[in-house]
Design a protein around this motif. Structure first.
Motif, PDB file in Angstrom:
ATOM      1  N   LEU A   1      -5.779   0.867   5.465  1.00 21.44           N
ATOM      2  CA  LEU A   1      -4.938   1.495   4.640  1.00 21.44           C
ATOM      3  C   LEU A   1      -5.233   2.769   4.523  1.00 21.44           C
ATOM      4  CD1 LEU A   1      -4.427  -0.604   1.283  1.00 21.44           C
ATOM      5  CD2 LEU A   1      -3.025  -0.440   3.288  1.00 21.44           C
ATOM      6  N   LEU A   2      -6.479   3.360   5.106  1.00 19.00           N
ATOM      7  CA  LEU A   2      -6.991   4.601   5.144  1.00 19.00           C
ATOM      8  C   LEU A   2      -5.936   5.375   6.174  1.00 19.00           C
ATOM      9  CD1 LEU A   2     -10.977   4.334   5.052  1.00 19.00           C
ATOM     10  CD2 LEU A   2      -9.101   5.019   3.264  1.00 19.00           C
ATOM     11  N   GLY A   3      -5.759   4.630   7.345  1.00 17.36           N
ATOM     12  CA  GLY A   3      -4.849   4.947   8.255  1.00 17.36           C
ATOM     13  C   GLY A   3      -3.327   5.522   7.879  1.00 17.36           C
TER      14      GLY A   3
ATOM     15  N   ILE B   1       0.653   3.583  -5.380  1.00 17.41           N
ATOM     16  CA  ILE B   1      -0.510   3.135  -4.962  1.00 17.41           C
ATOM     17  C   ILE B   1      -0.900   4.562  -4.398  1.00 17.41           C
ATOM     18  CG2 ILE B   1      -2.400   1.727  -3.693  1.00 17.41           C
ATOM     19  CD1 ILE B   1      -0.355  -0.486  -3.713  1.00 17.41           C
ATOM     20  N   GLY B   2      -2.241   4.762  -4.983  1.00 16.28           N
ATOM     21  CA  GLY B   2      -3.036   6.222  -4.422  1.00 16.28           C
ATOM     22  C   GLY B   2      -3.848   6.200  -3.458  1.00 16.28           C
ATOM     23  N   ARG B   3      -4.718   7.159  -2.991  1.00 17.61           N
ATOM     24  CA  ARG B   3      -5.599   6.856  -2.172  1.00 17.61           C
ATOM     25  C   ARG B   3      -7.075   6.628  -2.878  1.00 17.61           C
ATOM     26  NH1 ARG B   3      -3.036  12.173  -0.259  1.00 17.61           N
ATOM     27  NH2 ARG B   3      -2.744  12.177   2.055  1.00 17.61           N
ATOM     28  N   PRO B   4      -8.006   6.287  -2.003  1.00 18.05           N
ATOM     29  CA  PRO B   4      -9.205   5.608  -2.695  1.00 18.05           C
ATOM     30  C   PRO B   4      -9.739   6.894  -3.565  1.00 18.05           C
ATOM     31  CG  PRO B   4      -9.283   5.412  -0.260  1.00 18.05           C
ATOM     32  CD  PRO B   4      -8.003   6.108  -0.627  1.00 18.05           C
ATOM     33  N   GLN B   5     -10.065   6.628  -4.741  1.00 20.22           N
ATOM     34  CA  GLN B   5     -10.561   7.386  -5.750  1.00 20.22           C
ATOM     35  C   GLN B   5      -9.822   8.467  -6.167  1.00 20.22           C
ATOM     36  OE1 GLN B   5     -14.620   8.533  -5.371  1.00 20.22           O
ATOM     37  NE2 GLN B   5     -15.138   6.612  -4.168  1.00 20.22           N
ATOM     38  N   GLY B   6      -8.406   8.421  -6.007  1.00 24.79           N
ATOM     39  CA  GLY B   6      -7.471   9.335  -5.886  1.00 24.79           C
ATOM     40  C   GLY B   6      -6.647   9.341  -7.475  1.00 24.79           C
TER      41      GLY B   6
ATOM     42  N   GLY C   1      -9.353  -1.975  -3.552  1.00 20.34           N
ATOM     43  CA  GLY C   1      -9.981  -0.914  -4.609  1.00 20.34           C
ATOM     44  C   GLY C   1      -9.385   0.428  -4.996  1.00 20.34           C
ATOM     45  N   LEU C   2      -7.850   0.372  -4.571  1.00 27.13           N
ATOM     46  CA  LEU C   2      -7.259   1.797  -4.784  1.00 27.13           C
ATOM     47  C   LEU C   2      -6.630   1.713  -6.264  1.00 27.13           C
ATOM     48  CD1 LEU C   2      -5.130   1.595  -1.396  1.00 27.13           C
ATOM     49  CD2 LEU C   2      -7.481   2.750  -1.887  1.00 27.13           C
ATOM     50  N   PRO C   3      -6.414   2.916  -6.652  1.00 24.36           N
ATOM     51  CA  PRO C   3      -5.680   3.182  -7.903  1.00 24.36           C
ATOM     52  C   PRO C   3      -4.156   3.013  -7.884  1.00 24.36           C
ATOM     53  CG  PRO C   3      -6.210   5.329  -6.914  1.00 24.36           C
ATOM     54  CD  PRO C   3      -6.776   4.413  -6.011  1.00 24.36           C
ATOM     55  N   ALA C   4      -3.673   2.364  -9.002  1.00 25.22           N
ATOM     56  CA  ALA C   4      -2.194   2.122  -8.680  1.00 25.22           C
ATOM     57  C   ALA C   4      -1.597   2.113 -10.186  1.00 25.22           C
ATOM     58  CB  ALA C   4      -2.105   0.800  -8.160  1.00 25.22           C
ATOM     59  N   ILE C   5      -0.487   2.541 -10.263  1.00 28.31           N
ATOM     60  CA  ILE C   5       0.223   2.747 -11.541  1.00 28.31           C
ATOM     61  C   ILE C   5       1.728   2.437 -11.371  1.00 28.31           C
ATOM     62  CG2 ILE C   5       1.254   5.111 -10.948  1.00 28.31           C
ATOM     63  CD1 ILE C   5       0.641   5.971 -13.745  1.00 28.31           C
TER      64      ILE C   5
END
Length: 481
Positions: free
Chosen positions: A378-380, A453-458, A430-434
């Motif tokens: 997912l980082l990619g 879904i946002g970036r890690p710790q984003g 482990g990603l933030p999602a709203i």
């Protein structure tokens, strides 16, 4: 101008209510009286709030908050604001039942960490919010308190497991709410009740007390609200490191509250849809979410269809193993209580427990490696996109008497939670999602959410994007049951 009646007080978002209290245009007693009147009128049918404290005790606490303000003292932005805590969390002196008859007498000796932080900011805890037994399955019903119907249509489910919180928000029984999310438990009920629900980044809201603090990171506490600003303010209160929780994230220096004029221009959004047919979807779900994405496009965002690009079946199998490994100990602990029997536990909880028997460490580590590879993959995707988009749910709210959908779009569901598969990707990575309100079924009664879904710790950037979306759809957000 101060509100002219109690209905006006309960109509306000939490940040506006806070401003009214702090400007002394409304007393904490008046606010509490307004909410108690609405709760007494609507909650008997809604069944969203449980284990309610006595009115006289709550009014005494409200008077104490007013006395503090008279002395020029404020505990924080939640000063005097009523709050009900999801029944997974501990509130000193109240039961923590998890919706299970085995835990009906489990009175908390102290507060969960995020509850203590909300109290420290001035919140007055009035009781608990209803949830499914052991928090399993996105449908709020249990043998202790019964079902919580949807705020928009009482013949269908509210979702879960933070279903009571979502319904209480939608019906204006609470100004803001907390919840927890394992497999969409903040996002799914938010989507089905037309409010906002945020699953924070793993470690953003540290969980304490918990029997294990290194591996048990799939479930997290978080906020739910009727506006993005309230959502961000509550996250800011709940979040922050604690030495007892070693994987907790450091505080965000700039905070989480986005600018009120946030814009979507330049956002790059990958629309994952149904994962190229992987996810069974009720008719109309994708269309409503695509309409929401078109609104973002109208605000200057770039939206394009994209493939997940990873073996979704491998993720699903790894998820099943992790979930049963984390759920089974809680069920086993409840069954170890004096007098407990399997007949007192829902079949889905027993299934998780039984599936975990004989769990092999090598199999668990293999699943952990799949999870790690998925996160790195997912980082990619985030090198090309700012956000990933999916529906919040695969089905419309289903009949309240149904335990879970056995078929979706003609496909048999193999587990009690396969119809919620759409929510696991953010959790597992482990990603933030709203969940933001996307629109309604053609019958006008069933809401649906769009999952961003946002970036890690984003978390802060994700809330900024959600505020931009909210600014584009004021008429949609203003709809209420």
């Amino acid at each position: 101008m101060p509100p002219t009646d109690t209905t006006a007080l309960t109509d306000l978002d939490a940040h506006a209510l806070s401003a009214l209290i702090h400007s002394r245009q409304a007393s904490c007693r008046e606010v509490m009286q307004a909410y108690l009147a609405r709760i007494h009128a609507l909650n008997p049918a809604a069944n969203a709030l449980v284990s309610l404290r006595p009115d006289d005790a709550l009014l005494r606490e409200a008077d104490e908050r007013d006395a503090q303000l008279a002395r020029g003292q404020s505990q924080g932005w939640l000063h005097g604001i009523p709050q009900a805590i999801k029944d997974t969390a501990q509130v000193q002196g109240l039961p923590t039942t998890y919706g299970s008859p085995l835990l009906r007498a489990a009175t908390a000796a102290g507060d969960s960490l995020y509850v203590a932080r909300m109290k420290a900011a001035g919140a007055i805890v009035i009781g608990k919010s209803n949830m499914p037994e052991f928090g399993l399955g996105s449908h709020t019903y249990n043998p202790l308190f019964g079902p919580t119907p949807n705020a928009w249509d009482t013949t269908v489910t509210a979702g879960g497991s933070s279903g009571g919180a979502a319904v209480a928000l939608a019906l204006r029984l609470l100004p803001v709410a907390d919840g927890s999310d394992f497999m969409g438990s903040l996002r799914n009920p938010a989507g089905w009740n037309h409010v906002f629900g945020l699953r924070p980044s793993q470690g953003r809201v540290p969980g304490w007390p918990r029997p294990e603090v290194f591996v048990s990171q799939l479930a997290t506490d978080g906020p739910m609200a009727r506006s993005v600003r309230d959502l961000a303010l509550l996250l800011q209160t709940q979040a922050g490191p604690d030495p007892r929780v070693p994987l907790a994230l450091a505080a965000e220096p700039a905070g989480f509250v986005p600018p009120p004029d946030a814009r979507a221009k330049g956002l790059r959004i990958a629309w994952l849809g149904d994962l190229d047919g992987r996810l069974a979807m009720d008719d109309g779900v994708l269309a409503v979410c695509e309409q929401a994405l078109q609104r973002l496009q109208g605000g200057g965002a770039h939206v394009e269809p994209a493939a997940l690009g990873f073996d979704a079946e491998a993720v699903w199998q790894a998820w099943l193993l992790w979930r049963r490994a984390l759920v089974a100990p809680a069920v086993a602990a409840a069954l170890a209580l004096p007098g407990a029997t399997r007949a007192q536990v829902k079949p889905e909880a027993l299934w998780e427990l039984d599936q975990a028997q004989g769990l092999d460490f090598n199999a668990f580590m293999h699943a952990a490696q799949v999870r790690s590879a998925f996160h790195h993959h997912l980082l990619g995707l985030f090198e090309r996109y700012d956000l990933l988009a999916l529906p919040t749910a695969q089905v419309w709210p289903f009949a309240i008497g149904e335990t879970w959908p056995r078929h979706v779009a003609g496909r048999a569901m193999q587990t009690y939670h396969q119809w919620m598969e759409v929510t696991l990707y953010a959790t597992f990575a482990g990603l933030p999602a709203i969940s933001v309100p996307a629109g309604f079924h053609h019958n006008g009664r069933w809401p649906m959410g769009l999952q961003l879904i946002g970036r890690p710790q984003g978390d802060a950037a994700l809330l900024h994007a959600a505020q931009a979306y909210e600014n584009l759809v004021p008429a949609l957000i203003a709809r209420r049951p």
